[in-house]
Design an enzyme around this catalytic site. Structure first.
Site, PDB file in Angstrom:
ATOM      1  N   GLU A   1       4.160  -7.846   7.305  1.00  0.00           N
ATOM      2  CA  GLU A   1       2.826  -8.381   7.023  1.00  0.00           C
ATOM      3  C   GLU A   1       2.825  -9.545   6.033  1.00  0.00           C
ATOM      4  OE1 GLU A   1       0.113  -5.215   6.078  1.00  0.00           O
ATOM      5  OE2 GLU A   1      -0.006  -4.600   8.180  1.00  0.00           O
TER       6      GLU A   1
ATOM      7  N   TYR B   1      -5.294  -2.412  13.532  1.00  0.00           N
ATOM      8  CA  TYR B   1      -6.156  -1.283  13.171  1.00  0.00           C
ATOM      9  C   TYR B   1      -7.570  -1.451  13.720  1.00  0.00           C
ATOM     10  CZ  TYR B   1      -2.416   0.237  10.058  1.00  0.00           C
ATOM     11  OH  TYR B   1      -1.214   0.674   9.560  1.00  0.00           O
TER      12      TYR B   1
ATOM     13  N   ASP C   1       0.819  -1.211   0.000  1.00  0.00           N
ATOM     14  CA  ASP C   1       0.000   0.000   0.000  1.00  0.00           C
ATOM     15  C   ASP C   1       0.855   1.265   0.000  1.00  0.00           C
ATOM     16  OD1 ASP C   1      -2.313   1.561   0.090  1.00  0.00           O
ATOM     17  OD2 ASP C   1      -2.301   1.607   2.288  1.00  0.00           O
TER      18      ASP C   1
ATOM     19  N   GLU D   1       2.426  -0.684  13.766  1.00  0.00           N
ATOM     20  CA  GLU D   1       1.430   0.093  13.016  1.00  0.00           C
ATOM     21  C   GLU D   1       0.130   0.151  13.796  1.00  0.00           C
ATOM     22  OE1 GLU D   1       0.677  -0.757   8.894  1.00  0.00           O
ATOM     23  OE2 GLU D   1       2.786  -1.215   8.467  1.00  0.00           O
TER      24      GLU D   1
END
Length: 605
Positions: free
Chosen positions: A418, A474, A167, A512
């Site tokens: 990830e 997240y 991303d 993150e």
């Protein structure tokens, strides 16, 4: 071992460095037939482009910004006759993602891997006291056999298009400095340092590699230029009395001078600033110089207006000033090794760096940020091409550690970001990667990888390899965002309770967390994308962090807004920045500043 030296280019009494930064001739090879058309001898056209810089954002044509394929660079250099008898190298700070180098029409070398330096030995190819033509072909296509991973498709009209499994925008080109080096025939190739503290004193264990057999001497100077220690021989120990240690935000740098002697004649000299410090993990603690530390800071990107991922010395300075202002003490080089000048700055400013290899996209998804929490399994490490990927990955780790091992700021290696860890096939892959990093690093720094949201207890097969468990989470954004944030907190705590139940006796670090926020968007009551919601999200997240003693750091995603591939879920890029892409604060910056300025370095120590 690497066949070329990774030492940063420096002029000394024996070495000469000539910068080739500036305007280079530039050509986009739309047909991909540059070799056949004679581009290695002379590229066509009269377009010029700055180096270092990404090529994409200078132009107004979309087909250039999105171009996938070969681009060509050309520059001339005059080589003086007094350099004859030396080894001559072209050094590229990075060429993304692969390059072929030609000098006077002759192919010198090829290199794959877009974020680390390489040397082209041009000793036999140059003409002395004459102008020489340097041509570089750079290819930016994405594959599953090189990192970062992605794919390159062909549209119906025959145009190639990059499809990243990550991303951030696939900026490319000659994005870092290019230098011309002249070094002696017998030269210092590499060196390794390790540190041992003994009361007020310190021992520096060293190992020097040279290309010959002559005698080596070492001299250590303090910041006032006074001799602090000396030693002789290619390996040994330097004793430093009353050593000044390199500390967080209180950096002390010694100057190490390494020389090769023939009698009293200096054959080669290399100089580097070093910091005396130790780093290790003990239980759930991260210990710097034997004392516990708590990390606060950022995931970042090398990303700015116009030059893209190209090294920008002004942006670097601004970023460090903002990190100091907000009370940060650390950052992760997400998702690739950064320009060497950034590590030098971190050395001087006393910032802690988690150094990440470009192993991102090892989860097959063109929208991994959306599918990271769905339980999707991609069997990424079961492909026929996995052995080729592993070879490229290991090569990149070797280059990364060889380049950055002597920076005091580097306290850990992040070996993947990830990846899909849901399959048993990932285990032998991870084992090779982690064992290689352990073998290469004399300091035995902690090793980690950033766990995707699908990698939870009971699913992740690979967390046992990490010395520090690094989580990308997240809750409140991709999972139960907006009015459901209260449920997001419940799910967040449920996962952390599951990790706690495993009793891993390892420190956890959040590499993150964050929420997309438009810099001018305000709304009361809050909605997602508003600054008010970003603050609410952070308050919830911080409460969770403070509830678990084994959480030893928080690095928010992201330091600043950055460019991504276009799409309906991205408003001209990722907007999770605490600062805008132009490096101005959002409301969340003040919330974090208030928190981080109060947190002691040994928080939860």
């Amino acid at each position: 071992m690497l066949e070329y030296s990774m030492l940063y280019p420096k002029s000394t009494v024996t070495r000469r460095v000539f910068s080739m930064d500036g305007m280079w001739k530039f050509h986009i090879d739309r047909q991909g037939d540059g070799e056949k058309e004679g581009y290695p001898n002379k590229i066509p056209g009269f377009d010029y482009i700055p180096v270092p810089a990404s090529f994409q954002d200078f132009y107004t044509q979309k087909e250039i910004r999105e171009f996938a394929g070969d681009v060509w660079y050309e520059k001339e250099i005059f080589v003086p006759k007094e350099w004859k008898g030396k080894n001559l190298f072209l050094r590229f700070g990075a060429a993304t993602h692969r390059a072929a180098v030609y000098v006077n029409g002759k192919k010198i070398m090829e290199h794959e891997g877009g974020f680390l330096p390489f040397l082209a030995d041009v000793t036999e190819a140059v003409l002395y006291n004459a102008v020489n033509k340097v041509v570089v072909k750079v290819n930016n296509e994405l594959t599953v056999t090189n990192i970062p991973c992605g794919e390159t498709i062909t549209l119906p009209d025959g145009t190639k298009m990059n499809k990243p499994y990550f991303d951030f925008f696939n900026y490319s080109g000659l994005q870092r400095s290019v230098s011309f080096l002249a070094v002696p025939k017998e030269y210092i190739f590499d060196f390794d340092l390790d540190y041992e503290l003994a009361g007020e004193d310190a021992k520096i264990h060293y190992d020097i590699q040279t290309t010959g057999e002559h005698h080596v001497r070492l001299l250590l100077l303090d910041e006032e230029g006074k001799q602090a220690a000396q030693a002789e021989g290619k390996s040994g120990i330097m004793e430093v009395k009353n050593a000044r240690l390199w500390q967080v935000r209180q950096a002390y740098l010694y100057r190490l001078i390494i020389r090769i002697y023939d009698g009293e004649t200096i054959l080669d000299e290399y100089v580097q600033e070093i910091g005396i410090r130790t780093i290790k993990v003990e239980g759930t603690s991260i210990l710097l110089n034997g004392k516990p530390i708590y990390l606060r800071g950022f995931g970042k990107h090398e990303d700015s207006d116009i030059v893209g991922r190209g090294f920008n010395i002004g942006v670097m300075k601004r970023d460090f000033e903002l990190m100091k202002w907000i009370g940060a003490n650390s950052f992760r080089t997400a998702h690739y090794p950064y320009s060497e000048e950034i590590y030098q700055m971190a050395d001087r400013e006393g910032f802690l760096v988690i150094d990440e290899v470009a192993a991102v996209g090892l989860f097959e998804s063109l929208m991994n940020f959306m599918e990271a929490n769905t339980g999707k399994k991609t069997a990424f490490f079961e492909k026929e091409t996995t052995p080729l990927l592993l070879k490229a990955h290991k090569r990149a780790i070797e280059e990364l550690i060889t380049r950055d091992k002597n920076h005091p700021c580097v306290i850990a290696w992040s070996l993947l970001n990830e990846p899909d860890t849901s399959s048993e096939a990932a285990v032998p892959y991870f084992k090779e990667v982690f064992e290689l990093a352990h073998r290469l690093d004399k300091q035995k720094r902690p090793k980690t990888f950033a766990l995707i949201m699908n990698s939870v207890p009971g699913v992740c097969k690979c967390y046992q390899f990490s010395d520090i468990i690094a989580l990308n989470r997240y809750y409140g954004w991709y999972v139960k965002g907006g009015y459901e944030i209260s449920e997001a907190e419940v799910l967040f705590r449920k996962e952390m309770d599951a990790w706690k139940a495993l009793d891993l006796k390892k420190p956890f670090l959040f590499t993150e967390y964050g929420a997309d926020t438009l810099g001018m968007e305000h709304k009361l009551p809050s909605v997602m994308w508003s600054q008010e919601y970003q603050d609410e999200y952070l308050k919830m997240t911080n409460e969770v962090f403070d509830s678990y003693d084994f959480i030893k750091g928080e690095q928010i995603w992201n330091f600043a807004d950055f460019q991504t591939t276009e799409g309906i879920l991205r408003v001209n890029g990722n907007k999770k920045g605490v600062f805008t892409r132009q490096r101005q604060p959002k409301d969340a910056a003040y919330l974090l500043r208030e928190r981080w300025k109060k947190l002691p370095l040994d928080f939860k120590g």
